[in-house]
Design an enzyme around this catalytic site. Sequence first.
Site, PDB file in Angstrom:
ATOM      1  N   GLU A 150     101.361  39.509 118.136  1.00  0.00           N
ATOM      2  CA  GLU A 150     102.784  38.758 118.323  1.00  0.00           C
ATOM      3  C   GLU A 150     103.913  39.470 118.583  1.00  0.00           C
ATOM      4  OE1 GLU A 150     104.051  34.562 117.521  1.00  0.00           O
ATOM      5  OE2 GLU A 150     102.186  33.945 117.895  1.00  0.00           O
ATOM      6  N   ASP A 187      92.348  47.787 115.434  1.00  0.00           N
ATOM      7  CA  ASP A 187      91.604  48.651 114.795  1.00  0.00           C
ATOM      8  C   ASP A 187      91.486  50.205 115.256  1.00  0.00           C
ATOM      9  OD1 ASP A 187      91.694  46.740 112.684  1.00  0.00           O
ATOM     10  OD2 ASP A 187      89.705  46.886 111.995  1.00  0.00           O
ATOM     11  N   ASP A 192      96.289  40.652 106.070  1.00  0.00           N
ATOM     12  CA  ASP A 192      95.561  40.868 107.351  1.00  0.00           C
ATOM     13  C   ASP A 192      95.841  39.372 107.818  1.00  0.00           C
ATOM     14  OD1 ASP A 192      93.766  41.813 109.117  1.00  0.00           O
ATOM     15  OD2 ASP A 192      92.336  42.632 107.672  1.00  0.00           O
TER      16      ASP A 192
HETATM   17  C1  GAL Z   1      91.081  44.318 109.945  1.00  0.00           C
HETATM   18  C2  GAL Z   1      92.223  45.273 109.666  1.00  0.00           C
HETATM   19  C3  GAL Z   1      91.621  46.442 109.126  1.00  0.00           C
HETATM   20  C4  GAL Z   1      90.752  46.236 107.897  1.00  0.00           C
HETATM   21  C5  GAL Z   1      89.560  45.220 107.920  1.00  0.00           C
HETATM   22  C6  GAL Z   1      89.188  44.640 106.692  1.00  0.00           C
HETATM   23  O1  GAL Z   1      91.588  43.266 110.387  1.00  0.00           O
HETATM   24  O2  GAL Z   1      92.825  45.626 110.850  1.00  0.00           O
HETATM   25  O3  GAL Z   1      92.521  47.530 108.757  1.00  0.00           O
HETATM   26  O4  GAL Z   1      91.641  45.776 106.760  1.00  0.00           O
HETATM   27  O5  GAL Z   1      90.421  43.914 108.507  1.00  0.00           O
HETATM   28  O6  GAL Z   1      87.974  43.554 106.927  1.00  0.00           O
END
Ligand code: GAL
Length: 370
Positions: A172, A190, A135
């Site tokens: 990016e 998301d 992430d």
């Molecule tokens: C976001 C990610 C999600 C999940 C979440 C967990 O940045 O896009 O899929 O992993 O963090 O905190």
Amino acid sequence: MSRMLMDNGLALSPQMGWNSWNHFQCNINETLIKQTADAMVSSDLAAKGYKYINIDDCWGELNRDSKGNLVAKASTFPSGIKALADYVHSKGLKLGIYSDAGTLTCSQTMPGSLGHEEQDAKTFASWGIDYLKYDNCGNTGTSPRERYPKMSKALLNSGRSIFFSLCEWGVEDPATWAGAIGNSWRTTGDIEDKWSSMTTIADLNDQWASYARPGSWNDPDMLEVGNGGMTKEEYRSHFSIWALAKAPLLIGCDLRSMDKGTFELLSNKEVISVNQDKLGIQGKKVKKEGDLEVWAGPLSKKRVAVILWNRGSVPANITARWADLGLDSSVTVNARDLWEHLTHPSIKTQLSALVEPHACKMYTLTRSKA
Ligand code: GAL
């Protein structure tokens, strides 16, 4: 266009499995992960190709140990990740985990791997981890292009074959560079369990179609099928478009209590085989007339996958002409309806169907004669 691929031999077809985030967020523990692995096998979804059981954010303690190692959260993963990997492997499945190319993960409840890439990759390998989702929170404002390659290299040096899933949210344009260092990359923010989010994400992901290939895939985020925020026809559209777009098929619902309708969608072998087709070319939107769309892409053995998708609110006829599909006008096909499990023989020049609102029809076209 030639481009180097991450040299780990994985992801020859898009990854299939389950991830904890969409349904559970931070409410996860080792019992849930084990029960999910059990359900993957007992429901027969494992036999359909779903093999990764992926733990998302919130599995670790906020602080590293005295040697700087990541530590599983004692209250929720008391047996540790190695024991969990052994359990998941004993079921014939693979275990995925989550970390972050920053100082803290997005939940801010555990550390990221920035500056600890080698050490953390070795830890994951020693635990028997098969997949890393990486992430982009707490990223100190530097470019993903600086931070993600470090983990890619560390995984390649870890002594274990570990799938590398980049999650920098498409910030990016990762499609243009991530294929060299990873097996998939998120192209968007998301997903949410609603029609407007799913359709928006499908369109955003579509613009990067030409970058997908065996070994490296666009990732429009995990499936919401079975989580309750969309109708069955909307979920059918979601699953069909993800399959055609060669997206990762990562289930995001509670497998332990999945209903029959959810299973029927997720287990459709004919739709899954479009996703897993060895040609590995991402299908895309080829025609749009208002809310009526045709999505299509080539498959192996000169077949063509087609989706007629009604994104509007009234039933409508949708037509794909052979020219829309890149087929010569003289070609005759058999059209296999992948949801009805019926074959319409000897179709010429175009394929038409009445499609209900927010629903789709999905076909594989096979040439009847050369
Ligand atoms: C976001 C990610 C999600 C999940 C979440 C967990 O940045 O896009 O899929 O992993 O963090 O905190």
